[in-house]
Design a protein around this motif. Structure first.
Motif, short mmCIF file in Angstrom:
data_model
loop_
_atom_site.label_atom_id
_atom_site.label_comp_id
_atom_site.label_asym_id
_atom_site.label_seq_id
_atom_site.Cartn_x
_atom_site.Cartn_y
_atom_site.Cartn_z
N GLN A 211 0.99 -1.30 0.02
CA GLN A 211 -0.20 0.19 -0.05
C GLN A 211 0.85 1.13 -0.25
N TRP A 212 0.33 2.68 -0.19
CA TRP A 212 1.31 3.67 -0.73
C TRP A 212 0.32 4.48 0.27
N TYR A 213 0.74 4.88 0.53
CA TYR A 213 0.81 6.67 1.71
C TYR A 213 0.68 7.57 2.13
N ARG A 214 -0.31 8.81 1.79
CA ARG A 214 0.47 10.10 1.54
C ARG A 214 0.71 10.54 2.90
N GLN A 215 1.40 11.09 3.30
CA GLN A 215 1.31 12.26 4.62
C GLN A 215 1.46 14.23 4.70
N ASN A 216 0.34 14.35 4.76
CA ASN A 216 0.94 15.94 4.62
C ASN A 216 1.68 16.81 5.99
N SER A 217 2.39 17.64 5.83
CA SER A 217 3.32 17.94 7.28
C SER A 217 2.47 17.75 8.68
N GLY A 218 2.56 17.41 9.49
CA GLY A 218 2.24 17.04 10.87
C GLY A 218 0.51 16.49 10.87
N ARG A 219 0.43 15.54 10.15
CA ARG A 219 -0.77 15.90 9.82
C ARG A 219 -0.82 13.82 9.63
N GLY A 220 -2.40 13.18 9.47
CA GLY A 220 -2.22 11.81 9.60
C GLY A 220 -1.81 11.18 8.21
N LEU A 221 -2.17 9.96 7.86
CA LEU A 221 -1.70 9.52 7.06
C LEU A 221 -2.81 9.40 5.60
N VAL A 222 -3.02 9.01 4.77
CA VAL A 222 -3.95 9.09 3.82
C VAL A 222 -3.94 8.22 2.82
N HIS A 223 -4.91 6.98 2.85
CA HIS A 223 -4.40 6.30 1.35
C HIS A 223 -4.71 6.30 0.28
N ARG B 84 -2.13 -5.80 -4.96
CA ARG B 84 -1.97 -7.10 -4.13
C ARG B 84 -1.35 -7.52 -4.88
N SER B 85 -0.33 -8.86 -4.16
CA SER B 85 1.42 -9.35 -4.93
C SER B 85 0.63 -10.36 -6.33
N ASN B 86 -0.94 -10.37 -6.22
CA ASN B 86 -1.03 -11.34 -8.02
C ASN B 86 -0.92 -10.18 -8.90
N GLU B 87 -1.27 -8.94 -8.50
CA GLU B 87 -1.83 -7.30 -9.94
C GLU B 87 0.39 -7.04 -9.62
N ARG B 88 0.45 -6.28 -11.46
CA ARG B 88 1.75 -5.74 -11.77
C ARG B 88 1.56 -4.27 -11.38
N GLU B 89 0.70 -3.93 -12.25
CA GLU B 89 0.38 -2.14 -12.01
C GLU B 89 -1.15 -1.83 -11.63
N LYS B 90 -1.13 -1.27 -11.96
CA LYS B 90 -2.38 -0.20 -10.96
C LYS B 90 -2.34 1.56 -11.42
N HIS B 91 -3.64 2.26 -11.51
CA HIS B 91 -3.80 3.51 -11.93
C HIS B 91 -4.70 3.68 -11.06
N SER B 92 -4.53 4.87 -10.80
CA SER B 92 -5.82 6.08 -9.79
C SER B 92 -5.49 7.13 -10.06
N LYS C 280 10.87 -7.85 -5.14
CA LYS C 280 10.66 -7.56 -4.15
C LYS C 280 10.61 -5.84 -3.96
N SER C 281 9.86 -5.32 -4.40
CA SER C 281 9.84 -3.64 -4.68
C SER C 281 8.72 -3.33 -6.00
N SER C 282 8.62 -1.94 -4.74
CA SER C 282 7.20 -1.98 -6.68
C SER C 282 7.72 0.12 -6.50
N SER C 283 7.03 0.70 -7.39
CA SER C 283 7.15 1.93 -7.34
C SER C 283 5.41 2.67 -7.25
N LEU C 284 5.87 3.76 -7.53
CA LEU C 284 4.73 5.06 -7.26
C LEU C 284 5.48 5.99 -7.84
N LEU C 285 4.75 6.46 -9.16
CA LEU C 285 4.49 6.99 -9.81
C LEU C 285 3.41 8.57 -9.94
#
Lengths: 112, 112
Positions: free
Chosen positions: B33-45, B50-58, B70-75
């Protein structure tokens, strides 16, 4: 939308004080978590709870305890606060297993 | 030690450029999973792959997963100043699916 709230955004306590951090979620989630976040160390799991009155230690439980008397509320307790517990504390809840966690806004605790 | 390790630790780009962040992990995973955190705030998903997926877009986000490495990238494409935040990868380790382990994060700054 899932809402996770934490009782305080900022808290200042003195060494030796007992500190309660409260977390409430409104989505009937079974799993709740307490993390602490420190620069260079990322998020580290302190404790989590998978049901009312059930708890499990995370990576760094020393110096902390937790309470889950009701499903929606998960409390983190510092029995005797120390300066090395100065940190950002983040609460999260989880709906379906393997799904995403929903985080509260965080409590920045300073222990003097 | 942390399960997930992000690379780079910090990234500074101009608005409109693409930002790529990488995450490596050590053991088999159920999902990442990838999360984002703005300064001083909680994390947002942001996104779960999933392990059987290779690519996902949002939206402007694209996540890849290479379980053999054993690696992932976020673009993040066409970045905006509002994308300035810290980005964390997290992996689900246990069979119960309720424990996440977070990396140290990548601090992204997008200059207007």
């Amino acid at each position: 939308d899932v809402k996770v709230t934490q009782s305080s955004r900022y808290l200042v306590k003195r060494t030796g004080e007992k500190v309660f951090l409260e977390c409430v979620q409104d989505m009937d989630h079974e799993n709740m978590f307490w993390y602490r976040q420190d620069p260079g160390l990322g998020l580290r799991l302190i404790y989590f709870s998978y049901d009312v009155k059930m708890k499990e230690k995370g990576d760094i439980p020393e110096g902390y305890s937790v309470s889950r008397e009701k499903k929606e509320r998960f409390s983190l307790i510092l029995e005797s606060a120390s300066t090395n517990q100065t940190s950002m504390y983040l609460c999260a809840s989880l709906g379906q297993l393997g799904d995403t966690q929903y985080f509260g806004p965080g409590t920045r605790l300073t222990v003097l | 030690s942390q399960q997930g390790e992000e690379d780079p630790q910090a990234l500074s780009i101009q608005e409109g450029e693409n930002a790529t962040m990488n995450c490596s992990y050590k053991t088999s995973i159920n999902n990442l999973q990838w999360y984002r955190q703005n300064s001083g705030r909680g994390l947002v998903h942001l996104i779960l792959i999933r392990s059987n997926e290779r690519e996902k877009h949002s939206g402007r986000l694209r996540v890849t997963l290479d379980t053999s490495k054993k690696s992932s990238s976020l673009l993040i494409t066409a970045s905006r100043a509002a994308d300035t935040a810290s980005y964390f990868c997290a992996t689900v380790l246990n069979n119960a699916g309720n424990m996440l382990t977070f990396g140290g994060g990548t601090r992204l700054m997008v200059k207007p």
